[in-house]
Write an enzyme that holds these catalytic residues in place. Sequence first.
Site, PDB file in Angstrom:
ATOM      1  N   ASP A 210       1.111  -1.043   0.138  1.00 20.26           N
ATOM      2  CA  ASP A 210      -0.062  -0.089  -0.124  1.00 20.26           C
ATOM      3  C   ASP A 210       0.941   1.175   0.105  1.00 20.26           C
ATOM      4  O   ASP A 210       0.178   2.402   0.083  1.00 20.26           O
ATOM      5  CB  ASP A 210      -0.854  -0.134   1.164  1.00 20.26           C
ATOM      6  CG  ASP A 210      -2.070   1.008   1.024  1.00 20.26           C
ATOM      7  OD1 ASP A 210      -2.466   1.157  -0.124  1.00 20.26           O
ATOM      8  OD2 ASP A 210      -2.416   1.647   2.363  1.00 20.26           O
ATOM      9  N   SER A 234      -6.999   5.419  -0.282  1.00 25.45           N
ATOM     10  CA  SER A 234      -7.373   4.112  -0.846  1.00 25.45           C
ATOM     11  C   SER A 234      -8.615   3.826  -0.673  1.00 25.45           C
ATOM     12  O   SER A 234      -9.284   3.918   0.136  1.00 25.45           O
ATOM     13  CB  SER A 234      -6.288   2.923  -0.175  1.00 25.45           C
ATOM     14  OG  SER A 234      -4.987   3.381  -0.164  1.00 25.45           O
ATOM     15  N   GLN A 284      -4.877  -1.314  -7.258  1.00 20.60           N
ATOM     16  CA  GLN A 284      -5.486  -0.408  -6.255  1.00 20.60           C
ATOM     17  C   GLN A 284      -6.389   0.734  -6.966  1.00 20.60           C
ATOM     18  O   GLN A 284      -5.760   1.177  -7.954  1.00 20.60           O
ATOM     19  CB  GLN A 284      -4.589   0.097  -5.104  1.00 20.60           C
ATOM     20  CG  GLN A 284      -5.191   0.908  -4.092  1.00 20.60           C
ATOM     21  CD  GLN A 284      -4.299   1.251  -3.252  1.00 20.60           C
ATOM     22  OE1 GLN A 284      -3.907   2.505  -3.339  1.00 20.60           O
ATOM     23  NE2 GLN A 284      -3.828   0.722  -1.999  1.00 20.60           N
TER      24      GLN A 284
END
Length: 296
Positions: A210, A234, A284
Site C-alpha cells: 500500500d 485508498s 488498487q
Amino acid sequence: MSRPVELGSPMEELLSTLDLETLEENLFRGRSPQVGRQRVFGGQVIGQALIAASRTVAEDRFVHSLHAYFIRPGDPAVPIIYDVDRIRDGAGFTTRRVMAIQHGKPIYFMTASFHGDEPGFDHAVPMPDVLAPEQVLQDGEERRRFLASAPKAIREYWERPRPIELRPIELARDPGLAGSAASRNVWMRATGPVPDDRHLQAAVLGYLSDLTLLDTALFTHGTSVFDRSLQVASLDHAMWFHRPCRLDDWLLFVQDSPSASGARGMTRGSLFTRQGLLVASVAQEGLIRKKATEQI
C-alpha cells in the site's frame, strides 16, 4: 495474547502491530502504533487482516490472493476488531472473509483465498532493467539537494524512520512534475529481520503493497499525495501472491497508472526480488478528489 505495541526499532514495532490478540475463536484484536497519524495506514489493516485470516487456516495453506475495500478511515487511538468468517475449507482451497470493526462499524473488509503448494506451469514477466538499489537515494549531494528544496511534508516523509526503507529510482519526481509518465519504480526493503514464517512474510508484503501506489496516479498531473488541496485515500486493494519470498533483501515495486477519472485513480504494481523473480501483483483504486475551496 498479543505483545503490546511498544517502542523499539520500526520493524520490531511493525511485527508487534501484526501480532494480534486472540479474543475468541475467529475474533482478534489489533492495535495501532501511536505515531501521530490522524488515521490508520491502510497497509497496516491489510497486514493485520491477513494475520487474522491465516490463524484460522491449516498450516500448510498460504494466501494466494486477497480482495478488499476500505470503507471508513481507521482511528489509531482505539483497537481494531477483526471478525473472521470461515467461508469454505475445500480439498484444495480455503476461503476466508474478514471484517475490521471500530466504534461498532466496519472500516474494512477482505476476502482471501489460501492454497497449498503444488507443482504446475510456471512463467512470469521479466523485471525491467533499472538502477540497482545501491545506486539510488544515497546520502549524496543529489539527495541532500532534493530534500533541502522539498516541501516540509515531503522532507519529513523521507526522513522519518520506518519499517520499510524506500528508494525510488527518480527521487526528484516525487513532488510531481506535470507531464511526467504515470509510472514509477521503487526499491523497498525491510529495515530489520522478519521471521521465517510465510504467513507473517505475506502480511508484511501486504503492508508494503500500500506504499507509494496512489502517487503514481498523480505524477502526470504535476502533483502528489502531499498536496493539501487534494483528498487522497485508498478505496480498494487486490493482491496476488505468486511465489514465496524472504524479506532479507531489496524488492522492486514496479508501478503504473492506466487511468484516472471521476475523482479516482487506478494503479497497478508488480513486486520483484532483486534477482528478477515476480513474487506478487497488486491493483488498487484510490480517491484523488480536489477539495472544495471557498470562492472569494
